[in-house]
Write an enzyme that holds these catalytic residues in place. Structure first.
Site, PDB file in Angstrom:
ATOM      1  N   ASP A 114       0.827  -1.200   0.000  1.00 52.73           N
ATOM      2  CA  ASP A 114       0.000   0.000   0.000  1.00 52.73           C
ATOM      3  C   ASP A 114       0.864   1.252   0.000  1.00 52.73           C
ATOM      4  O   ASP A 114       0.530   2.259  -0.621  1.00 52.73           O
ATOM      5  CB  ASP A 114      -0.897   0.040   1.242  1.00 52.73           C
ATOM      6  CG  ASP A 114      -2.110  -0.843   1.066  1.00 52.73           C
ATOM      7  OD1 ASP A 114      -2.117  -1.622   0.095  1.00 52.73           O
ATOM      8  OD2 ASP A 114      -3.032  -0.752   1.893  1.00 52.73           O
ATOM      9  N   ALA A 115       1.978   1.167   0.734  1.00 50.29           N
ATOM     10  CA  ALA A 115       2.844   2.343   0.829  1.00 50.29           C
ATOM     11  C   ALA A 115       3.420   2.701  -0.544  1.00 50.29           C
ATOM     12  O   ALA A 115       3.444   3.868  -0.940  1.00 50.29           O
ATOM     13  CB  ALA A 115       3.969   2.083   1.818  1.00 50.29           C
ATOM     14  N   ASP A 149       0.647   4.198  -2.551  1.00 53.99           N
ATOM     15  CA  ASP A 149       0.404   5.584  -2.144  1.00 53.99           C
ATOM     16  C   ASP A 149       1.437   6.534  -2.735  1.00 53.99           C
ATOM     17  O   ASP A 149       1.119   7.654  -3.111  1.00 53.99           O
ATOM     18  CB  ASP A 149       0.437   5.710  -0.610  1.00 53.99           C
ATOM     19  CG  ASP A 149      -0.785   5.059   0.009  1.00 53.99           C
ATOM     20  OD1 ASP A 149      -1.744   4.782  -0.742  1.00 53.99           O
ATOM     21  OD2 ASP A 149      -0.767   4.818   1.226  1.00 53.99           O
ATOM     22  N   SER A 207     -35.419  -8.640 -18.337  1.00 56.21           N
ATOM     23  CA  SER A 207     -35.380  -9.379 -17.071  1.00 56.21           C
ATOM     24  C   SER A 207     -35.468 -10.868 -17.396  1.00 56.21           C
ATOM     25  O   SER A 207     -35.433 -11.258 -18.556  1.00 56.21           O
ATOM     26  CB  SER A 207     -36.482  -8.921 -16.134  1.00 56.21           C
ATOM     27  OG  SER A 207     -37.717  -9.129 -16.746  1.00 56.21           O
ATOM     28  N   GLU A 230     -24.574 -19.497 -13.602  1.00 55.34           N
ATOM     29  CA  GLU A 230     -23.979 -18.374 -12.882  1.00 55.34           C
ATOM     30  C   GLU A 230     -24.718 -18.111 -11.581  1.00 55.34           C
ATOM     31  O   GLU A 230     -25.935 -18.235 -11.538  1.00 55.34           O
ATOM     32  CB  GLU A 230     -24.081 -17.089 -13.739  1.00 55.34           C
ATOM     33  CG  GLU A 230     -23.770 -17.306 -15.186  1.00 55.34           C
ATOM     34  CD  GLU A 230     -23.800 -16.019 -16.001  1.00 55.34           C
ATOM     35  OE1 GLU A 230     -24.298 -14.992 -15.487  1.00 55.34           O
ATOM     36  OE2 GLU A 230     -23.309 -16.066 -17.139  1.00 55.34           O
ATOM     37  N   LYS A 243     -26.788 -16.014  -9.223  1.00 57.27           N
ATOM     38  CA  LYS A 243     -27.622 -14.841  -9.453  1.00 57.27           C
ATOM     39  C   LYS A 243     -27.440 -13.922  -8.259  1.00 57.27           C
ATOM     40  O   LYS A 243     -27.798 -14.259  -7.134  1.00 57.27           O
ATOM     41  CB  LYS A 243     -29.092 -15.236  -9.593  1.00 57.27           C
ATOM     42  CG  LYS A 243     -29.995 -14.061  -9.933  1.00 57.27           C
ATOM     43  CD  LYS A 243     -31.391 -14.546 -10.301  1.00 57.27           C
ATOM     44  CE  LYS A 243     -32.263 -13.431 -10.852  1.00 57.27           C
ATOM     45  NZ  LYS A 243     -32.485 -12.321  -9.943  1.00 57.27           N
ATOM     46  N   ASP A 252     -27.970 -10.806  -5.811  1.00 64.41           N
ATOM     47  CA  ASP A 252     -29.142 -10.046  -5.405  1.00 64.41           C
ATOM     48  C   ASP A 252     -28.719  -8.615  -5.116  1.00 64.41           C
ATOM     49  O   ASP A 252     -28.350  -8.279  -3.997  1.00 64.41           O
ATOM     50  CB  ASP A 252     -29.747 -10.690  -4.156  1.00 64.41           C
ATOM     51  CG  ASP A 252     -31.136 -10.167  -3.891  1.00 64.41           C
ATOM     52  OD1 ASP A 252     -31.679  -9.457  -4.766  1.00 64.41           O
ATOM     53  OD2 ASP A 252     -31.679 -10.452  -2.816  1.00 64.41           O
ATOM     54  N   ARG A 263     -30.755   0.047 -14.454  1.00 65.76           N
ATOM     55  CA  ARG A 263     -31.578  -0.646 -15.432  1.00 65.76           C
ATOM     56  C   ARG A 263     -32.861   0.140 -15.724  1.00 65.76           C
ATOM     57  O   ARG A 263     -33.347   0.150 -16.848  1.00 65.76           O
ATOM     58  CB  ARG A 263     -31.916  -2.032 -14.877  1.00 65.76           C
ATOM     59  CG  ARG A 263     -32.879  -2.798 -15.714  1.00 65.76           C
ATOM     60  CD  ARG A 263     -33.004  -4.229 -15.215  1.00 65.76           C
ATOM     61  NE  ARG A 263     -33.975  -4.941 -16.008  1.00 65.76           N
ATOM     62  CZ  ARG A 263     -35.279  -4.929 -15.781  1.00 65.76           C
ATOM     63  NH1 ARG A 263     -35.751  -4.242 -14.774  1.00 65.76           N
ATOM     64  NH2 ARG A 263     -36.107  -5.590 -16.552  1.00 65.76           N
ATOM     65  N   GLU A 316     -24.116  -6.645 -11.762  1.00 64.30           N
ATOM     66  CA  GLU A 316     -24.930  -6.437 -10.571  1.00 64.30           C
ATOM     67  C   GLU A 316     -24.065  -5.810  -9.488  1.00 64.30           C
ATOM     68  O   GLU A 316     -23.008  -6.344  -9.149  1.00 64.30           O
ATOM     69  CB  GLU A 316     -25.463  -7.800 -10.106  1.00 64.30           C
ATOM     70  CG  GLU A 316     -26.593  -7.730  -9.133  1.00 64.30           C
ATOM     71  CD  GLU A 316     -27.970  -7.615  -9.790  1.00 64.30           C
ATOM     72  OE1 GLU A 316     -28.035  -7.385 -11.025  1.00 64.30           O
ATOM     73  OE2 GLU A 316     -28.969  -7.740  -9.070  1.00 64.30           O
ATOM     74  N   TYR A 358     -21.851  -9.613 -15.720  1.00 64.79           N
ATOM     75  CA  TYR A 358     -22.381 -10.881 -16.226  1.00 64.79           C
ATOM     76  C   TYR A 358     -22.795 -10.844 -17.691  1.00 64.79           C
ATOM     77  O   TYR A 358     -23.361 -11.805 -18.196  1.00 64.79           O
ATOM     78  CB  TYR A 358     -23.539 -11.363 -15.362  1.00 64.79           C
ATOM     79  CG  TYR A 358     -24.670 -10.357 -15.200  1.00 64.79           C
ATOM     80  CD1 TYR A 358     -25.429  -9.951 -16.282  1.00 64.79           C
ATOM     81  CD2 TYR A 358     -24.969  -9.827 -13.944  1.00 64.79           C
ATOM     82  CE1 TYR A 358     -26.448  -9.038 -16.137  1.00 64.79           C
ATOM     83  CE2 TYR A 358     -25.996  -8.916 -13.787  1.00 64.79           C
ATOM     84  CZ  TYR A 358     -26.727  -8.523 -14.887  1.00 64.79           C
ATOM     85  OH  TYR A 358     -27.738  -7.613 -14.743  1.00 64.79           O
ATOM     86  N   LYS A 418     -27.845 -19.838 -18.829  1.00 60.55           N
ATOM     87  CA  LYS A 418     -27.854 -19.196 -20.146  1.00 60.55           C
ATOM     88  C   LYS A 418     -27.358 -20.164 -21.211  1.00 60.55           C
ATOM     89  O   LYS A 418     -26.379 -20.883 -20.978  1.00 60.55           O
ATOM     90  CB  LYS A 418     -26.937 -17.961 -20.139  1.00 60.55           C
ATOM     91  CG  LYS A 418     -27.366 -16.888 -19.148  1.00 60.55           C
ATOM     92  CD  LYS A 418     -26.352 -15.760 -19.056  1.00 60.55           C
ATOM     93  CE  LYS A 418     -26.782 -14.776 -17.967  1.00 60.55           C
ATOM     94  NZ  LYS A 418     -25.756 -13.785 -17.661  1.00 60.55           N
ATOM     95  N   LYS A 471     -34.392 -19.741  -8.817  1.00 59.05           N
ATOM     96  CA  LYS A 471     -34.210 -19.128  -7.501  1.00 59.05           C
ATOM     97  C   LYS A 471     -33.952 -20.163  -6.411  1.00 59.05           C
ATOM     98  O   LYS A 471     -34.426 -21.289  -6.503  1.00 59.05           O
ATOM     99  CB  LYS A 471     -35.484 -18.345  -7.125  1.00 59.05           C
ATOM    100  CG  LYS A 471     -35.739 -17.134  -7.985  1.00 59.05           C
ATOM    101  CD  LYS A 471     -34.974 -15.936  -7.447  1.00 59.05           C
ATOM    102  CE  LYS A 471     -35.399 -14.634  -8.087  1.00 59.05           C
ATOM    103  NZ  LYS A 471     -36.541 -14.004  -7.469  1.00 59.05           N
ATOM    104  N   CYS A 503     -32.800   5.224  27.552  1.00 54.19           N
ATOM    105  CA  CYS A 503     -32.859   5.334  29.002  1.00 54.19           C
ATOM    106  C   CYS A 503     -31.584   6.064  29.404  1.00 54.19           C
ATOM    107  O   CYS A 503     -30.494   5.677  29.010  1.00 54.19           O
ATOM    108  CB  CYS A 503     -32.896   3.926  29.596  1.00 54.19           C
ATOM    109  SG  CYS A 503     -32.348   3.853  31.305  1.00 54.19           S
ATOM    110  N   CYS A 562     -28.855   2.033  35.260  1.00 52.65           N
ATOM    111  CA  CYS A 562     -29.909   1.085  34.886  1.00 52.65           C
ATOM    112  C   CYS A 562     -29.285  -0.318  34.792  1.00 52.65           C
ATOM    113  O   CYS A 562     -28.293  -0.508  34.093  1.00 52.65           O
ATOM    114  CB  CYS A 562     -30.502   1.499  33.538  1.00 52.65           C
ATOM    115  SG  CYS A 562     -31.532   0.236  32.796  1.00 52.65           S
TER     116      CYS A 562
END
Ligand code: IVH
Length: 674
Positions: free
Chosen positions: A33-34, A37, A82, A114, A116, A118, A137, A177, A229, A293, A317, A429, A434
């Site tokens: 990362d350094a 950067d 769809s 594939e 799917k 969500d 979409r 997606e 996709y 597909k 599904k 509260c 308490c």
């Protein structure tokens, strides 16, 4: 301008695009990362001194566009259709028969199967390799232009990679997606609840809400990710198979789900479905099924489409992780910070294989928004392992005998006045003594990220507080055996075990100590940041609000909260008492080069990017420990391919699970970023 400067800027841009891809898409960084950067800094300063060098696809330009007033709409050059749904295996077999009848083909068809996702469907347009436009979409024909939001997603390249295997298409419309991984979703909601904002109902809503922000700086803070996709319009390159397109997308630097598989027949697709269904909870993101597909693009063209969906694809599904049940009653739980959370008690029902009898209702506004009443029939869902939630009320089932619920005006535990402050969504509260708050504070104090006191669980904390032995966590250190054995159900042996465990916990790092105190808005990460900056408890306790705000990652809210906590005389006394009781703080808090010290890892399953001994070396080099079995002491379980029973154990114990990507990202982040 000097030609060398222009050349250097171009070089830097290309290098940064490539390292972005290696890091975010492939999880195979080549530099720290350094180092990254440094390259980025060099480009930023070149662009600052030569603004004419700035180009929209420069890696410096992910965030920074001005907020919009509203979204423009754009037509999709090819409609985004769809999918029809197959509800069971018979539907899937029917689909295959239909397709083969249409094509007059007897032999098995090649399919791709594939996951799917969500999330939210988007289209991203690249012209000559540069991201120029991104849209939702919408209704399939026109969508909303969300370019500046999509640009903030780190796994979306701003410029495509140059590859030797193909020329860069002059126009590529890629579809995919956008989603939020489960753990990131949980963290996001936790933060929102901590801030008194209403949580998102599920990862999909969170992704949709994040993409719909007019200010892309907000989107940039959301943990969005993408899987591509398919394509809309694509010029200059011809493909024979859908799977070839996916491979090409991947070669161009776009993120494609690695679990997409070509299948030789519809039966193989069903095997794939069952396998994914079995394993779906081991994924770091939610899927709601698979998409099947026809792989051959010429056949896809022959099949064409019906009004809204193609004939060459279908979704299968997974069974719902939603169920309907009845709200028996609603009660109110009091949290560590006094927040009152309404909880629905439900007729027990099995949701995706787990029995659910309660669901969080979050807060008053949520109940009002969804109009949830006692006696209502409700639709509930479990998202991943997230606490079950009420999706909506089934209003048609109302009989008229349902009762509305109002938040109590007094704390249900201590009876002191409850208030909802301006700008907050929660009732609280405010009685710091308490018993419910005290219990939660002690539980938090003794938890893994804090003092990690073995055996001090819910029940025991309840006995200690109710029996009058602990009014605060500081009292834990003066417990003695005689007092403990006076409690119901506490034998000599358990009393001794508890006292020993408390004794063992007394030597602690500053970060864990600070986290254990339960200061509002100070979670594990912020505690580390504070410990690293202030080195000693005294320095932290005496830091002014200005000094606190000056720390990277610390904002006014945290700063005020820390000050308020240490300004409170009772908190000061508790800290003093703990130090007097022999609590010692490790002075050298997690040395910079050992950011994982104090963390224990367990590895299970195979990693793609390294062998197990390499992973171990990596963890140990950063100061972490690797253990072979999972226990409550385990900080992380890293789950690779085909993980074993350790993963189940981790789930049972609620140990944080990292997939390979998260593991690599955190290693790299910690190695370079600390
Ligand atoms: S293909 C014409 N593949 O599901 C084919 N869609 O109901 C259209 N989705 O709007 C989509 N994962 O948002 C396809 N691997 C995948 C997908 C996928 C999720 C979503 C997509 C689409 C919806 C279709």
């Amino acid at each position: 301008m000097n030609e060398d400067i222009r050349k250097r800027a171009a070089e830097l841009r290309q290098a940064l695009h490539r390292h972005n891809y290696l890091y975010y898409v492939l999880d195979e960084p080549e530099i720290s990362d350094a180092q990254y950067d440094r390259l980025m800094q060099e480009l930023i300063s070149l662009e600052a001194t030569h603004p004419e060098l700035v180009e929209p696809d420069s890696p410096t330009q992910r965030v920074g566009a001005l907020p919009l007033e509203r979204f423009e709409t754009v037509p999709h050059s090819i409609p985004m259709l769809s999918l029809e749904n197959a509800f069971d295996e018979e539907d899937v077999l029917d689909f295959d028969r239909r397709v083969r009848r249409f094509l007059k083909q007897d032999s098995p068809l090649l399919y791709t199967a594939e996951p799917k996702m969500d999330g939210v469907a988007v289209e991203i347009v690249y012209e000559n390799g540069r991201l120029v436009e991104a849209s939702t979409r919408g209704d399939g024909y026109t969508g909303e232009l969300i370019t500046q939001n999509v640009r903030t997603i780190k796994t979306v390249p701003l410029a495509l990679l140059n590859t030797v295997s193909m020329k860069t298409p002059s126009r590529l419309e890629v579809r995919g997606e956008v989603f939020i991984p489960i753990e990131a979703f949980r963290q996001l909601n936790k933060k929102r609840i901590d801030r008194g904002e209403s949580p998102f109902a599920n990862p999909r809503n969170a992704a949709a809400g994040s993409l719909r922000q007019l200010d892309s700086r907000i989107t940039a803070q959301r943990p969005l990710d993408i899987f591509c996709y398919g394509v809309g319009m694509l010029t200059d390159i011809e493909f024979a198979l859908h799977s070839d397109i996916l491979q090409a997308l991947s070669a161009l630097g776009l993120r494609v789900n690695p679990h997409i598989k070509p299948r030789e027949s519809i039966e193989d697709v069903l095997v794939y479905y069952r396998d994914l269904l079995d394993r779906r909870h081991s994924f770091s993101y939610e899927m709601d099924g698979i998409v099947i597909k026809v792989d051959d693009l010429a056949l896809q063209r022959r099949l064409g489409e019906k009004s809204r969906s193609p004939r060459w694809a279908i979704a299968h599904k997974f069974p719902a992780t939603q169920e309907t049940t009845r709200v028996i009653k609603i009660d109110v739980q009091v949290g560590r910070t006094g927040a009152l959370t309404p909880v629905a008690h439900l007729d027990a029902v099995s949701v995706g294989g787990v029995t659910v009898s309660r669901a969080t209702l979050h807060n008053e506004d949520e109940i009002k928004k969804k109009d949830i009443r006692i006696g209502d029939t409700v639709l509930i869902q479990r998202a991943g392992d997230v606490i079950p939630e009420v999706v909506k009320v089934v209003k048609t089932k109302r009989t008229g005998s349902e009762q509305s619920f109002g938040m109590p005006s007094v704390c249900p535990v201590c009876g002191s006045e409850a208030l909802r402050l301006d700008g907050e969504s929660v009732w609280r509260c405010f009685n710091a003594n308490c018993p419910a708050q005290v219990k939660e504070r002690i539980k938090h104090f003794a938890s893994k990220g804090g003092f990690d006191i073995d055996g001090l669980g819910d029940k025991l904390v309840g006995h200690l507080v109710d029996g009058g032995l602990s009014k605060s966590y500081a009292d834990l250190f003066s417990l003695d055996k005689a007092a403990l054995t006076s409690l119901d159900r506490m034998g000599e042996k358990s009393a001794k075990n508890l006292i020993d465990a408390i004794k063992r916990s007394k030597h602690i790092t500053l970060a864990r100590f600070v986290h254990a105190l339960g200061v509002r808005h100070v979670g594990e990460h912020v505690a580390h940041v504070l410990a690293r900056r202030f080195k000693s408890l005294m320095e932290l306790m005496s830091a002014t609000a200005e000094e606190l705000i000056a720390v990277d990652e610390i904002g006014p809210q945290v700063s005020e909260s820390v000050r308020a906590f240490f300004d409170n005389p009772e908190n000061q006394r508790n800290v003093e008492r703990m130090l007097e009781a022999g609590v010692t703080l490790e002075t050298e808090e997690t040395p910079i080069n050992e950011p994982l010290s104090g963390s224990t890892f367990v590895l299970t399953g195979a990693l793609d990017s390294m062998t197990r001994s390499q992973a171990r070396a990596c963890i140990e080099a950063l100061g972490g420990k690797v253990s072979s079995s999972v226990s409550r002491k385990t900080t992380y379980v890293v789950a690779g391919k085909d993980p074993g029973s350790k993963l189940d154990k981790a789930r049972q114990l609620g140990v944080r699970i990292l997939d390979e990507r998260e593991f690599l990202v955190s290693m790299n982040y910690k190695a370079g970023g600390a």
